[in-house]
Design a protein around this motif. Structure first.
Motif, PDB file in Angstrom:
ATOM      1  N   GLU A  48      -4.670  56.730   7.939  1.00  0.00           N
ATOM      2  CA  GLU A  48      -6.019  56.894   8.478  1.00  0.00           C
ATOM      3  C   GLU A  48      -7.040  56.364   7.482  1.00  0.00           C
ATOM      4  OE1 GLU A  48      -6.912  60.820  10.055  1.00  0.00           O
ATOM      5  OE2 GLU A  48      -4.762  61.205  10.168  1.00  0.00           O
ATOM      6  N   ILE A  49      -7.981  55.569   7.995  1.00  0.00           N
ATOM      7  CA  ILE A  49      -9.064  55.046   7.159  1.00  0.00           C
ATOM      8  C   ILE A  49      -9.858  56.230   6.611  1.00  0.00           C
ATOM      9  CG2 ILE A  49     -11.202  53.697   7.173  1.00  0.00           C
ATOM     10  CD1 ILE A  49      -9.836  51.884   9.268  1.00  0.00           C
ATOM     11  N   ILE A  71      -7.323  54.340   1.764  1.00  0.00           N
ATOM     12  CA  ILE A  71      -7.193  53.442   2.913  1.00  0.00           C
ATOM     13  C   ILE A  71      -8.592  53.063   3.402  1.00  0.00           C
ATOM     14  CG2 ILE A  71      -6.205  53.144   5.217  1.00  0.00           C
ATOM     15  CD1 ILE A  71      -4.173  53.576   2.846  1.00  0.00           C
ATOM     16  N   SER A  73      -9.095  49.872   5.513  1.00  0.00           N
ATOM     17  CA  SER A  73      -9.121  49.012   6.696  1.00  0.00           C
ATOM     18  C   SER A  73      -7.754  49.003   7.373  1.00  0.00           C
ATOM     19  CB  SER A  73      -9.522  47.581   6.322  1.00  0.00           C
ATOM     20  OG  SER A  73      -8.538  46.991   5.502  1.00  0.00           O
ATOM     21  N   ARG A  74      -7.768  48.517   8.620  1.00  0.00           N
ATOM     22  CA  ARG A  74      -6.527  48.408   9.382  1.00  0.00           C
ATOM     23  C   ARG A  74      -6.638  47.275  10.387  1.00  0.00           C
ATOM     24  NH1 ARG A  74      -3.891  52.589  13.771  1.00  0.00           N
ATOM     25  NH2 ARG A  74      -2.124  51.238  14.238  1.00  0.00           N
ATOM     26  N   ASP A  77      -0.503  46.925  12.143  1.00  0.00           N
ATOM     27  CA  ASP A  77       0.276  47.725  11.201  1.00  0.00           C
ATOM     28  C   ASP A  77       0.055  47.299   9.746  1.00  0.00           C
ATOM     29  OD1 ASP A  77       1.625  45.303  11.276  1.00  0.00           O
ATOM     30  OD2 ASP A  77       3.616  46.188  11.480  1.00  0.00           O
ATOM     31  N   PHE A  79      -2.518  47.660   6.602  1.00  0.00           N
ATOM     32  CA  PHE A  79      -3.588  48.511   6.094  1.00  0.00           C
ATOM     33  C   PHE A  79      -4.084  47.982   4.755  1.00  0.00           C
ATOM     34  CE2 PHE A  79      -1.067  51.060   8.910  1.00  0.00           C
ATOM     35  CZ  PHE A  79      -1.991  51.830   9.592  1.00  0.00           C
TER      36      PHE A  79
END
Length: 187
Positions: A48-49, A71, A73-74, A77, A79
């Motif tokens: 999770e960002i 984290i 960015s995404r 799959d 990150f």
């Protein structure tokens, strides 16, 4: 490509493995790219960002690097995360990157402009992992010259990228390392 990042992205001829721990689960993923400040990792974990994950990896035999990862960015799959490093981890990461570049396992492509000429400089391995970065530079930024004076290893994919740059985009080969000059002459 001409924008200056705080830390340059390092690409790899084969993605190093990374162990990610998050929410009680642990999974092995692959490092897509790396810089002194963070990395892009491919994993099926549902990160999770805005949250922190555990991150442990080694670059081609380097000492193991164990560092928390924020984290940020995404994309699917993949990150993006920023390291929460202290001075010792920072030195270990720098040393691991330098060794991977020297061995040709890692690559950096950077752009600079000198006297109105756009120069693409490649450090470390010249291989197919640079395809997207080099094609972006050739098609969107423009490349007048390729500085290959710091290339430490070359594979067939890297030679093909150079052939495309010269034959299709009119780039000239400038500085050449002994590793590149020998491979280019044989090709």
């Amino acid at each position: 490509m001409l924008e200056q990042r705080k830390h340059q992205r390092i690409r790899f001829s084969s993605p190093p493995r990374v162990c990610i721990g998050y929410g009680g689960a642990v999974e092995v993923g692959g490092i897509e790219n790396l810089s002194l400040s963070g990395l892009m990792v491919r994993t099926s974990l549902k990160l999770e960002i805005g949250r922190t994950a555990g991150c442990e990896f080694s670059l081609f035999g380097s000492p193991r690097i164990d560092v928390p990862l924020d984290i940020v960015s995404r994309i699917g799959d993949v990150f993006g995360g920023r390291f929460q490093t202290g001075p010792i981890n920072q030195v270990v990461i720098e040393d691991a990157i330098e060794a991977a570049l020297a061995a040709g396992h890692a690559s950096i492509l950077s752009m600079r402009e000198i006297g109105g000429r756009k120069i693409a400089r490649i450090i470390g391995g010249l291989n197919a992992s640079l395809h997207n970065d080099l094609m972006h530079a050739l098609t969107r930024v423009g490349v007048d010259e390729m500085d290959l004076g710091s290339v430490t290893a070359v594979d067939q994919g890297g030679l093909e990228l150079c052939r495309v740059a010269v034959d299709q985009y009119g780039a000239i080969i400038g500085a050449q390392s002994p590793a590149f000059a020998e491979a280019w002459q044989r090709a």
